[in-house]
Design a protein around this motif. Structure first.
Motif: not given
Length: 116
Positions: A97, A91, A10, A99, A94-95
């Motif tokens: 968020n 983090h 990601s 953008p 997934e934690e």
């Protein structure tokens, strides 16, 4: 070093990291979640982070830490007056968020300030 798949899948593949921010993230991850005895946070000085992430400038450190904070990948509790440094937490994407727009392209995040 082992990192969560989501960091590669990601964040890294979408160009979220810039400059030395990936090096800082990897170092902090290795001291927290990636440590032999995983933990959620660690107290470090700026000098320790600079040494561990191979950064030579405090300006580079401040800018990249702020970028990670803006993304929600790193947070810290400032410990003014303590020579032991700040308390940093890492983090996973997934934690955080991260953008992304609807096509999963990263949205530009501005970093207006610097951590102390």
């Amino acid at each position: 070093m082992r990192v969560p798949n989501s960091v590669i899948r990601s964040a890294l593949s979408k160009g979220v990291f810039r400059g030395k921010s990936k090096d800082i993230y990897d170092f902090l991850y290795s001291k927290t979640r990636g440590a032999v005895a995983p933990r959620l946070s660690v107290q470090l000085t700026r000098g320790e982070i600079m040494s561990g992430a191979s950064i030579g400038s405090t300006h580079t450190l401040r800018d990249n830490l702020q970028h990670l904070r803006d993304l929600g990948l790193v947070t810290w509790d400032e410990k003014p007056g303590e020579q032991g440094g700040n308390l940093y937490s890492v983090h996973i994407p997934e934690e955080a968020n991260l953008p992304f727009d609807r096509d999963m392209n990263p949205v530009q995040v501005n970093s207006p300030g610097h951590p102390d």
